[in-house]
Design a protein around this motif. Structure first.
Motif, PDB file in Angstrom:
ATOM      1  N   GLN A 160      32.135  60.619  64.440  1.00 53.99           N
ATOM      2  CA  GLN A 160      33.584  60.496  64.270  1.00 53.99           C
ATOM      3  C   GLN A 160      33.877  59.350  63.311  1.00 53.99           C
ATOM      4  OE1 GLN A 160      36.702  60.718  67.544  1.00 53.99           O
ATOM      5  NE2 GLN A 160      36.571  58.506  67.266  1.00 53.99           N
ATOM      6  N   TYR A 161      34.790  59.609  62.380  1.00 54.31           N
ATOM      7  CA  TYR A 161      35.288  58.582  61.458  1.00 54.31           C
ATOM      8  C   TYR A 161      36.794  58.477  61.671  1.00 54.31           C
ATOM      9  CZ  TYR A 161      30.751  59.261  59.286  1.00 54.31           C
ATOM     10  OH  TYR A 161      29.401  59.369  59.073  1.00 54.31           O
ATOM     11  N   SER A 162      37.297  57.240  61.738  1.00 53.73           N
ATOM     12  CA  SER A 162      38.712  57.056  62.050  1.00 53.73           C
ATOM     13  C   SER A 162      39.244  55.802  61.366  1.00 53.73           C
ATOM     14  CB  SER A 162      38.904  56.973  63.575  1.00 53.73           C
ATOM     15  OG  SER A 162      38.089  55.969  64.143  1.00 53.73           O
ATOM     16  N   SER A 163      40.505  55.487  61.622  1.00 51.86           N
ATOM     17  CA  SER A 163      41.150  54.343  60.992  1.00 51.86           C
ATOM     18  C   SER A 163      40.427  53.046  61.355  1.00 51.86           C
ATOM     19  CB  SER A 163      42.614  54.261  61.444  1.00 51.86           C
ATOM     20  OG  SER A 163      43.325  55.407  61.032  1.00 51.86           O
ATOM     21  N   LEU A 186      43.629  48.711  52.868  1.00 57.70           N
ATOM     22  CA  LEU A 186      42.870  48.960  54.090  1.00 57.70           C
ATOM     23  C   LEU A 186      42.627  50.446  54.327  1.00 57.70           C
ATOM     24  CD1 LEU A 186      41.574  47.630  56.603  1.00 57.70           C
ATOM     25  CD2 LEU A 186      43.773  47.935  57.777  1.00 57.70           C
ATOM     26  N   GLN A 187      43.506  51.289  53.807  1.00 54.70           N
ATOM     27  CA  GLN A 187      43.357  52.731  54.012  1.00 54.70           C
ATOM     28  C   GLN A 187      42.089  53.282  53.371  1.00 54.70           C
ATOM     29  OE1 GLN A 187      46.427  54.950  51.915  1.00 54.70           O
ATOM     30  NE2 GLN A 187      46.592  53.349  50.370  1.00 54.70           N
ATOM     31  N   HIS A 188      41.459  52.501  52.485  1.00 52.59           N
ATOM     32  CA  HIS A 188      40.212  52.939  51.851  1.00 52.59           C
ATOM     33  C   HIS A 188      38.983  52.573  52.686  1.00 52.59           C
ATOM     34  CE1 HIS A 188      42.142  54.224  48.129  1.00 52.59           C
ATOM     35  NE2 HIS A 188      42.864  53.117  48.164  1.00 52.59           N
ATOM     36  N   VAL A 189      39.184  52.004  53.880  1.00 59.39           N
ATOM     37  CA  VAL A 189      38.092  51.661  54.794  1.00 59.39           C
ATOM     38  C   VAL A 189      38.133  52.613  55.980  1.00 59.39           C
ATOM     39  CG1 VAL A 189      37.035  49.859  56.211  1.00 59.39           C
ATOM     40  CG2 VAL A 189      38.267  49.240  54.116  1.00 59.39           C
ATOM     41  N   LEU A 190      36.996  53.145  56.381  1.00 61.24           N
ATOM     42  CA  LEU A 190      36.904  54.027  57.535  1.00 61.24           C
ATOM     43  C   LEU A 190      35.965  53.412  58.560  1.00 61.24           C
ATOM     44  CD1 LEU A 190      36.469  57.573  55.911  1.00 61.24           C
ATOM     45  CD2 LEU A 190      38.578  56.308  56.388  1.00 61.24           C
ATOM     46  N   CYS A 191      36.231  53.709  59.814  1.00 63.37           N
ATOM     47  CA  CYS A 191      35.376  53.245  60.906  1.00 63.37           C
ATOM     48  C   CYS A 191      34.547  54.413  61.449  1.00 63.37           C
ATOM     49  CB  CYS A 191      36.220  52.659  62.042  1.00 63.37           C
ATOM     50  SG  CYS A 191      35.244  52.095  63.459  1.00 63.37           S
ATOM     51  N   ASN A 192      33.245  54.234  61.507  1.00 62.98           N
ATOM     52  CA  ASN A 192      32.382  55.187  62.202  1.00 62.98           C
ATOM     53  C   ASN A 192      32.488  54.873  63.696  1.00 62.98           C
ATOM     54  OD1 ASN A 192      28.789  55.570  62.559  1.00 62.98           O
ATOM     55  ND2 ASN A 192      30.375  57.088  62.909  1.00 62.98           N
ATOM     56  N   SER A 193      33.527  55.426  64.321  1.00 59.36           N
ATOM     57  CA  SER A 193      33.901  55.009  65.677  1.00 59.36           C
ATOM     58  C   SER A 193      33.138  55.720  66.786  1.00 59.36           C
ATOM     59  CB  SER A 193      35.408  55.201  65.884  1.00 59.36           C
ATOM     60  OG  SER A 193      35.829  56.475  65.436  1.00 59.36           O
ATOM     61  N   ARG A 194      32.430  56.788  66.469  1.00 58.64           N
ATOM     62  CA  ARG A 194      31.519  57.411  67.440  1.00 58.64           C
ATOM     63  C   ARG A 194      30.299  57.950  66.682  1.00 58.64           C
ATOM     64  NH1 ARG A 194      34.438  55.282  70.400  1.00 58.64           N
ATOM     65  NH2 ARG A 194      35.347  55.978  72.373  1.00 58.64           N
ATOM     66  N   PRO A 230      37.764  57.107  50.528  1.00 55.93           N
ATOM     67  CA  PRO A 230      37.155  55.955  51.211  1.00 55.93           C
ATOM     68  C   PRO A 230      36.171  55.226  50.301  1.00 55.93           C
ATOM     69  CG  PRO A 230      36.222  58.003  52.030  1.00 55.93           C
ATOM     70  CD  PRO A 230      37.301  58.390  51.076  1.00 55.93           C
ATOM     71  N   TRP A 231      36.174  53.891  50.401  1.00 59.71           N
ATOM     72  CA  TRP A 231      35.276  53.057  49.604  1.00 59.71           C
ATOM     73  C   TRP A 231      34.286  52.290  50.475  1.00 59.71           C
ATOM     74  CZ3 TRP A 231      40.020  50.645  46.691  1.00 59.71           C
ATOM     75  CH2 TRP A 231      40.544  51.588  45.787  1.00 59.71           C
ATOM     76  N   LEU A 232      34.577  52.174  51.766  1.00 63.82           N
ATOM     77  CA  LEU A 232      33.736  51.357  52.637  1.00 63.82           C
ATOM     78  C   LEU A 232      33.758  51.929  54.048  1.00 63.82           C
ATOM     79  CD1 LEU A 232      32.137  48.596  52.926  1.00 63.82           C
ATOM     80  CD2 LEU A 232      34.318  47.610  53.689  1.00 63.82           C
ATOM     81  N   LEU A 233      32.598  51.948  54.713  1.00 66.52           N
ATOM     82  CA  LEU A 233      32.507  52.315  56.117  1.00 66.52           C
ATOM     83  C   LEU A 233      32.220  51.066  56.943  1.00 66.52           C
ATOM     84  CD1 LEU A 233      30.291  55.542  55.988  1.00 66.52           C
ATOM     85  CD2 LEU A 233      32.799  55.384  55.980  1.00 66.52           C
ATOM     86  N   GLU A 234      32.774  51.022  58.147  1.00 63.73           N
ATOM     87  CA  GLU A 234      32.490  49.937  59.081  1.00 63.73           C
ATOM     88  C   GLU A 234      32.162  50.537  60.443  1.00 63.73           C
ATOM     89  OE1 GLU A 234      36.322  47.976  59.022  1.00 63.73           O
ATOM     90  OE2 GLU A 234      36.854  48.800  60.997  1.00 63.73           O
ATOM     91  N   THR A 235      31.462  49.790  61.251  1.00 64.29           N
ATOM     92  CA  THR A 235      31.249  50.181  62.641  1.00 64.29           C
ATOM     93  C   THR A 235      30.973  48.934  63.452  1.00 64.29           C
ATOM     94  OG1 THR A 235      30.190  51.834  64.064  1.00 64.29           O
ATOM     95  CG2 THR A 235      28.730  50.523  62.673  1.00 64.29           C
ATOM     96  N   LEU A 236      31.131  49.056  64.768  1.00 64.98           N
ATOM     97  CA  LEU A 236      30.839  47.981  65.710  1.00 64.98           C
ATOM     98  C   LEU A 236      29.758  48.468  66.653  1.00 64.98           C
ATOM     99  CD1 LEU A 236      34.489  46.826  66.544  1.00 64.98           C
ATOM    100  CD2 LEU A 236      32.920  45.858  64.867  1.00 64.98           C
ATOM    101  N   TRP A 278      28.897  46.038  61.260  1.00 57.42           N
ATOM    102  CA  TRP A 278      28.040  46.637  60.236  1.00 57.42           C
ATOM    103  C   TRP A 278      28.923  47.295  59.175  1.00 57.42           C
ATOM    104  CZ3 TRP A 278      22.521  46.897  60.543  1.00 57.42           C
ATOM    105  CH2 TRP A 278      21.982  46.328  61.714  1.00 57.42           C
ATOM    106  N   LEU A 279      28.525  47.168  57.912  1.00 56.52           N
ATOM    107  CA  LEU A 279      29.266  47.756  56.796  1.00 56.52           C
ATOM    108  C   LEU A 279      28.354  48.605  55.931  1.00 56.52           C
ATOM    109  CD1 LEU A 279      31.449  44.785  55.424  1.00 56.52           C
ATOM    110  CD2 LEU A 279      32.071  46.496  57.149  1.00 56.52           C
ATOM    111  N   TYR A 280      28.949  49.619  55.311  1.00 60.63           N
ATOM    112  CA  TYR A 280      28.222  50.461  54.365  1.00 60.63           C
ATOM    113  C   TYR A 280      29.127  50.730  53.166  1.00 60.63           C
ATOM    114  CZ  TYR A 280      25.379  54.231  52.451  1.00 60.63           C
ATOM    115  OH  TYR A 280      24.597  55.011  51.624  1.00 60.63           O
ATOM    116  N   PRO A 281      28.911  50.053  52.028  1.00 62.58           N
ATOM    117  CA  PRO A 281      29.710  50.330  50.823  1.00 62.58           C
ATOM    118  C   PRO A 281      29.413  51.741  50.310  1.00 62.58           C
ATOM    119  CG  PRO A 281      28.541  48.225  50.661  1.00 62.58           C
ATOM    120  CD  PRO A 281      27.952  48.958  51.832  1.00 62.58           C
TER     121      PRO A 281
END
Length: 294
Positions: A160-163, A186-194, A230-236, A278-281
């Motif tokens: 899952q990718y989300s805001s 910020l809208q160009h960043v997505l979160c790999n939330s699951r 999207p330009w960047l992915l993030e996750t926790l 964690w980030l993924y450009p």
């Protein structure tokens, strides 16, 4: 609410008193609307739309709750939620035990990420995540895309990718952007939330392979769905995990969060559940673009 209280923000933008008055007028004029219907109407009237023209109803629904907490508005009573349908839960007595999927990655055969579009796919995705992901299934905040990872031997995982988070210290420090730049881009960043590999799937390198596939897929699908590239992915990653699959997929570890979470507006949970960032450009110029440098 004291007159000196700071004005609230919606998606990073200050909401002025005339806009608040419009929302108060909607609540007074249409007492029969649900909170979600009020949110959708407010988005249409105030122009709170995504790049593809669709209203930011989910975000606005949370914003209305915040206004009520601050005693700026009085919303209609919450409507009783419908009971979850039995189909959402996959733990049924007549369901056969999953067949273990083991072996090398190549043995999986054709591997696809199927975007969730049908009701049956949504039920399957929710059920798998609810039962097998440590966070379970929750309705994501804002825009989102979901995928089933399907091999020749069956479903092997879910993504899952989300805001993204509005503020994330490690990410914001890495980008080096100002508040104004974050608000604009910020809208160009997505979160790999699951991210879930099903427990009966034991395939070396599958997790990092799916993360890489997911990054390529969402870059193509997100603009088609939401009109933003999207330009960047993030996750926790929770502290109980090492994030080895993210490291193997070339994500960068940038330290820990404060542990508050998106909804801890009053800083009551500071340090309660820290996670690694964690980030993924998605492009070699991602950081420059997010700062507005070309």
């Amino acid at each position: 609410m004291p007159h000196s209280a700071p004005l609230p923000r919606f998606c990073g933008h200050v909401v002025e008193e005339p806009q608040l008055d419009l929302i108060r007028g909607l609540v007074a004029r249409y007492p029969g609307l649900s909170r979600t219907e009020l949110a959708a109407t407010a988005c249409e009237l105030l122009g709170w739309l995504r790049a593809n023209g669709k209203p930011k109803t989910v975000e606005c629904r949370g914003f209305l709750d915040t206004l009520e907490e601050q005693q700026r508005i009085v919303l209609p009573a919450r409507r009783q939620k419908r009971a979850k349908r039995v189909a959402v839960a996959i733990a049924s007595e007549d369901r056969p035990a999953p067949v273990p999927i083991q072996g090398p990655l190549a043995a999986l055969g054709s591997l696809q990420l199927q975007a969730i579009t049908s009701a049956e796919q949504r039920r399957q995705w929710r059920a798998l995540v609810e039962q097998h992901h440590y966070l379970g299934h929750r309705i994501p905040f804002g825009a989102h895309l979901r995928y089933l990872a399907v091999s020749a031997q069956g479903v092997v995982g879910c993504l899952q990718y989300s805001s993204p988070a509005w503020r994330l210290q490690g990410r914001d420090r890495w980008i080096g952007w100002s508040d104004a730049q974050r608000q604009e881009r910020l809208q160009h960043v997505l979160c790999n939330s699951r991210f879930l590999i099903l427990p009966w799937v034991q395939v070396p390198n599958l997790a990092s392979h799916l993360l890489a596939r997911g990054a390529r897929q969402v870059v193509a699908d997100w603009p088609a769905q939401y009109g933003v590239t999207p330009w960047l992915l993030e996750t926790l990653v929770d502290s109980r995990f090492r994030g080895a699959c993210y490291r193997a997929a070339n994500w960068m570890a940038l330290g820990e969060t404060t542990g508050r979470g998106r909804d801890d507006r009053r800083h009551r949970r500071h340090g309660a559940a820290p996670k690694s960032v964690w980030l993924y450009p998605l492009h070699r110029h991602s950081r420059r673009w997010l700062r507005g440098e070309g």
